[in-house]
Design an enzyme around this catalytic site. Structure first.
Site, PDB file in Angstrom:
ATOM      1  N   GLU A  10      -4.972  10.183   8.273  1.00  0.00           N
ATOM      2  CA  GLU A  10      -3.548  10.059   8.574  1.00  0.00           C
ATOM      3  C   GLU A  10      -3.065  11.084   9.597  1.00  0.00           C
ATOM      4  O   GLU A  10      -2.006  10.915  10.198  1.00  0.00           O
ATOM      5  CB  GLU A  10      -2.726  10.138   7.286  1.00  0.00           C
ATOM      6  CG  GLU A  10      -2.997   8.966   6.354  1.00  0.00           C
ATOM      7  CD  GLU A  10      -1.820   8.605   5.488  1.00  0.00           C
ATOM      8  OE1 GLU A  10      -0.908   9.432   5.351  1.00  0.00           O
ATOM      9  OE2 GLU A  10      -1.816   7.475   4.949  1.00  0.00           O
TER      10      GLU A  10
ATOM     11  N   CYS B  94     -11.362   3.038  -0.760  1.00  0.00           N
ATOM     12  CA  CYS B  94     -10.030   3.430  -0.295  1.00  0.00           C
ATOM     13  C   CYS B  94      -9.836   2.759   1.055  1.00  0.00           C
ATOM     14  O   CYS B  94     -10.760   2.766   1.890  1.00  0.00           O
ATOM     15  CB  CYS B  94      -9.901   4.942  -0.165  1.00  0.00           C
ATOM     16  SG  CYS B  94      -8.329   5.473   0.580  1.00  0.00           S
TER      17      CYS B  94
ATOM     18  N   ASP C   6       0.857  -1.183   0.000  1.00  0.00           N
ATOM     19  CA  ASP C   6       0.000   0.000   0.000  1.00  0.00           C
ATOM     20  C   ASP C   6       0.892   1.232   0.000  1.00  0.00           C
ATOM     21  O   ASP C   6       2.057   1.166   0.424  1.00  0.00           O
ATOM     22  CB  ASP C   6      -0.918   0.017   1.221  1.00  0.00           C
ATOM     23  CG  ASP C   6      -1.934   1.153   1.160  1.00  0.00           C
ATOM     24  OD1 ASP C   6      -2.867   1.063   0.346  1.00  0.00           O
ATOM     25  OD2 ASP C   6      -1.798   2.132   1.920  1.00  0.00           O
ATOM     26  N   SER C   7       0.347   2.343  -0.432  1.00  0.00           N
ATOM     27  CA  SER C   7       1.112   3.586  -0.433  1.00  0.00           C
ATOM     28  C   SER C   7       1.390   4.070   0.981  1.00  0.00           C
ATOM     29  O   SER C   7       2.276   4.904   1.187  1.00  0.00           O
ATOM     30  CB  SER C   7       0.358   4.667  -1.209  1.00  0.00           C
ATOM     31  OG  SER C   7      -0.910   4.905  -0.628  1.00  0.00           O
TER      32      SER C   7
ATOM     33  N   CYS D  49      -4.163  -1.276  -2.412  1.00  0.00           N
ATOM     34  CA  CYS D  49      -4.244   0.169  -2.597  1.00  0.00           C
ATOM     35  C   CYS D  49      -5.076   0.402  -3.853  1.00  0.00           C
ATOM     36  O   CYS D  49      -4.723  -0.093  -4.927  1.00  0.00           O
ATOM     37  CB  CYS D  49      -2.836   0.752  -2.775  1.00  0.00           C
ATOM     38  SG  CYS D  49      -2.779   2.498  -3.241  1.00  0.00           S
ATOM     39  N   ASN D  50      -6.184   1.100  -3.706  1.00  0.00           N
ATOM     40  CA  ASN D  50      -7.060   1.313  -4.853  1.00  0.00           C
ATOM     41  C   ASN D  50      -6.392   2.153  -5.935  1.00  0.00           C
ATOM     42  O   ASN D  50      -6.561   1.888  -7.125  1.00  0.00           O
ATOM     43  CB  ASN D  50      -8.357   1.984  -4.396  1.00  0.00           C
ATOM     44  CG  ASN D  50      -9.313   1.006  -3.752  1.00  0.00           C
ATOM     45  OD1 ASN D  50     -10.126   0.379  -4.424  1.00  0.00           O
ATOM     46  ND2 ASN D  50      -9.218   0.858  -2.450  1.00  0.00           N
ATOM     47  N   THR D  51      -5.624   3.161  -5.539  1.00  0.00           N
ATOM     48  CA  THR D  51      -4.964   4.010  -6.528  1.00  0.00           C
ATOM     49  C   THR D  51      -3.937   3.225  -7.332  1.00  0.00           C
ATOM     50  O   THR D  51      -3.877   3.323  -8.560  1.00  0.00           O
ATOM     51  CB  THR D  51      -4.290   5.209  -5.845  1.00  0.00           C
ATOM     52  OG1 THR D  51      -5.267   5.950  -5.108  1.00  0.00           O
ATOM     53  CG2 THR D  51      -3.650   6.127  -6.869  1.00  0.00           C
TER      54      THR D  51
ATOM     55  N   HIS E 280      -8.265   3.579   3.587  1.00  0.00           N
ATOM     56  CA  HIS E 280      -8.296   4.472   4.751  1.00  0.00           C
ATOM     57  C   HIS E 280      -9.723   4.692   5.268  1.00  0.00           C
ATOM     58  O   HIS E 280      -9.928   4.978   6.449  1.00  0.00           O
ATOM     59  CB  HIS E 280      -7.723   5.854   4.401  1.00  0.00           C
ATOM     60  CG  HIS E 280      -6.237   5.910   4.312  1.00  0.00           C
ATOM     61  ND1 HIS E 280      -5.524   5.263   3.326  1.00  0.00           N
ATOM     62  CD2 HIS E 280      -5.322   6.543   5.087  1.00  0.00           C
ATOM     63  CE1 HIS E 280      -4.232   5.510   3.487  1.00  0.00           C
ATOM     64  NE2 HIS E 280      -4.078   6.282   4.550  1.00  0.00           N
TER      65      HIS E 280
END
Length: 274
Positions: free
Chosen positions: A158, A192, A10-11, A73-75, A194
């Site tokens: 975050e 996402c 993941d990012s 990670c969706n992106t 998050h």
């Protein structure tokens, strides 16, 4: 047997919500988590940049003996997965596999809507990619998909502001925007990793009859099915119940935030990715 963990990328921290479900559903396997926190967030970055960063991280996970890498990670799944699968994997290691979170999610989501209208809450990058529209069309051509980009949600999470009253403003705004796009949305996906931390606030602004879905359980069950269909890959993944965590940024910062996403304290190691 030499350890061959399942790589989870993941990012940043969000993929820990996916890893947590993997461990809950498939606790016997070894896992290696990599968060590219030094270069997060990925959401606002260009397709080329996300692809380059993601490929670097996939190569690093392969070098750690991971035969299977999950882009949690969706992106990254939206902007990099297809190119990595079709162009890079045959050259780097044709026996390994890289999977994402968008396809397994869209395989399920269309079956959960009665009105045939689905809402997607996601980062700007995921929305811009159109991946959820494209993949849902493949499985459920009669389902309409409406998207809403939520650029403030990841920073809120975050920075530990997801329970603040300030977060309510942005959550209410984006949820109302989404619902206004389709008059009969009955299923909303948090696209996402998050966003599950904002789930209670999101629920507050949705009608009671609307289903609100997180990806973790869906993706974990999809991995179970993948192993049934691909026993050759399942047999390559080691099973000692070990979990390792790596970050490209401060381990102290990562460990502090990770507990929020993972549900318990962890200890990570630092790694440089180039």
């Amino acid at each position: 047997m030499k350890q061959q963990p399942i790589g989870v990328f993941d990012s940043g921290y969000g993929g820990l919500t996916i890893l947590k479900e993997f461990i809950h559903t498939l606790p016997q396997y070894d896992y290696l988590y990599l968060g590219d926190n030094a270069r997060a967030p990925y959401g606002p970055r260009s397709f080329e940049t996300v692809y380059r960063y993601t490929l670097q991280c996939v190569k690093w996970l392969f070098a750690q003996n991971c035969p299977l890498v999950i882009l949690a990670c969706n992106t990254a799944s939206a902007k990099a997965l297809r190119t990595i699968q079709q162009v890079d994997l045959p050259v780097i290691n044709p026996e390994n596999r890289v999977l994402g979170v968008i396809r397994p999610t869209t395989e399920k989501i269309g079956a959960l809507t009665a009105t045939k209208e689905v809402g997607i809450l996601a980062t700007a990058g995921t929305v811009l990619s159109g991946s959820y529209l494209i993949e849902t069309e493949k499985f459920y051509p009669d389902v309409k998909v409406y998207q809403e980009a939520c650029p403030m949600w990841v920073p809120l999470v975050e920075n530990n502001e997801y329970e603040s009253s300030g977060a309510d403003y942005f959550v209410e705004k984006n949820v109302k925007n989404l619902l206004a796009k389709g008059g009969h949305i009955d299923t909303v996906l948090l696209a996402c990793t998050h966003y599950p931390l904002l789930k209670d606030k999101i629920r507050k602004y949705l009608p009671d009859e609307v289903n609100l879905l997180s990806q973790g359980e869906i993706v974990a069950n999809s991995l179970v099915d993948y192993f049934k269909r691909h026993p050759e890959m399942e047999s390559r993944c080691s099973k000692q119940g070990a979990v390792q965590f790596y970050t490209t940024d401060s381990t102290e910062d990562f460990d502090t935030h990770a507990a929020t996403f993972f549900g318990k304290s962890i200890r990570s190691e630092h790694v440089n990715i180039e």
